[in-house]
Scaffold this active site. Structure first.
Site: not given
Ligand code: HEM
Length: 319
Positions: A66, A70, A211, A244-245, A252, A277
């Site tokens: 993440r 970002h 995710h 999510w999983t 995977d 999603d």
């Molecule tokens: C498509 C639009 C996307 C939205 C709206 C979105 C939104 C979010 C949100 C709300 C979270 C939770 C953050 C938290 O509360 O700590 C999250 C977590 C995460 N996102 Fe996304 N995301 C998007 C795309 C992506 C993309 C493109 C990637 C990587 C290529 C990504 C990787 C992750 C990962 C790995 C987490 C987990 C972080 C953790 O467990 O600390 N996301 N995302």
């Protein structure tokens, strides 16, 4: 709560993020002025081995992915601003609402940065992410290194370019990216965000598959309806959040099979689906890709690796 914005400048989110952020960002900024030499291939390999060890020891793959996303995901192809340049380490960018929780990721990487001063921040963030994907069972990503780090806070783009998890959706582009958009559809929002970066529909679906890793936290994004679930209550690492999983440290195609199960009502109700999603199921261009990736993990991993590489190089200047 699914509808909460992840990058809105919410006062509560900003104040929550402020304390750990200052602690993490101060030493980072001091190091930024150190003269940089180009890291050799041997140094990069050693640094990558340290990243792999960190991911295994701290179970921190998701937050590292993440962090890198970002840093790069605020790229604007029209103005050629933002992108994978390490500017997320600067306070004003780290304080963007969408970055809540990410000071922890910078902090985790600080010892590695100190050990390998020739590896720049932008490279280190992207290296840690690609390594995290691989260590978690995902594809090996063909990475390029030698990014020039943003020198100071003037590189920080305006807030509002990162995607929101639910309505109200912002423009995410132009001079006022935080402005509420006329088109409030989640798929319209995704296309504004990723289109601004120059990425395609296929990139949107493949990258959303990240995710499959990690969780959303009530006290970070606020996007998770549940504080904790049976899959997250004991960690590993930070406890709680909503994933999510089931196996949120394994990379995977489970994210895609989960989306189809959720639609059919056969998925565990403690698993998370954001509005963005679910848009992958309803949009006629996105849906066939969800079905393809759900059936074929190899196809997903190949498309993911290509999209991740593109994402990791957005706006980067290489030495
Ligand atoms: C498509 C639009 C996307 C939205 C709206 C979105 C939104 C979010 C949100 C709300 C979270 C939770 C953050 C938290 O509360 O700590 C999250 C977590 C995460 N996102 Fe996304 N995301 C998007 C795309 C992506 C993309 C493109 C990637 C990587 C290529 C990504 C990787 C992750 C990962 C790995 C987490 C987990 C972080 C953790 O467990 O600390 N996301 N995302």
């Amino acid at each position: 709560m699914i509808g909460s914005k992840i990058n809105a400048p919410r006062a509560s989110m900003a104040s929550r993020a402020a304390a750990p952020l200052r602690a993490a960002a101060r030493p980072v900024r001091r190091l930024a002025v150190a003269p940089m030499a180009k890291a050799s291939a041997a140094t990069l390999a050693e640094c990558q081995a340290e990243c792999a060890a960190l991911v295994k020891k701290a179970s921190c793959a998701p937050i590292l992915v993440r962090l890198a996303w970002h840093d790069s995901g605020n790229y604007d192809a029209t103005t050629k601003t933002g992108g994978a340049n390490g500017s997320i380490r600067f306070d004003p960018e780290m304080k963007h609402g969408g970055n809540a929780g990410l000071p922890l990721a910078v902090k985790l990487l600080e010892p590695i940065k100190k050990k390998f001063p020739d590896v720049g921040y932008a490279d280190l963030f992207q290296m840690a992410s690609a390594t995290a994907i691989e260590v978690s069972g995902g594809p090996k990503i063909d990475m390029k290194y030698g990014r020039v780090d943003a020198a100071d806070e003037s590189a920080v783009p305006p807030e509002g370019r990162l995607p929101s998890a639910g309505a109200p959706f912002q423009e995410a582009q132009g001079p006022e990216p935080a402005k509420e958009a006329k088109d409030q559809s989640p798929q319209g929002h995704l296309r504004r965000v990723f289109g601004r970066m120059g990425l395609s529909d296929q990139d949107i679906v493949a990258l959303s598959g990240a995710h499959t890793l990690g969780r959303a936290f009530k006290n970070r994004s606020g996007a998770a309806p549940l504080e904790s679930t049976k899959f997250t209550k004991d960690g590993p690492g930070t406890k709680g959040g909503q994933s999510w999983t089931e196996e949120w440290l394994k990379f995977d195609n489970r994210y895609f099979t989960m989306l189809l199960e959720a639609e059919a009502g056969t998925c565990d109700p403690e698993l998370l689906q954001l509005a963005t999603d679910n848009a992958l199921l309803t949009d006629p261009a996105f849906r066939p890709l969800v079905e393809k990736y759900a059936k074929d993990n190899a196809a997903f991993c190949a498309d993911y690796a290509a999209a991740h590489k593109r994402l990791s190089e957005l706006g980067s200047t290489f030495e």
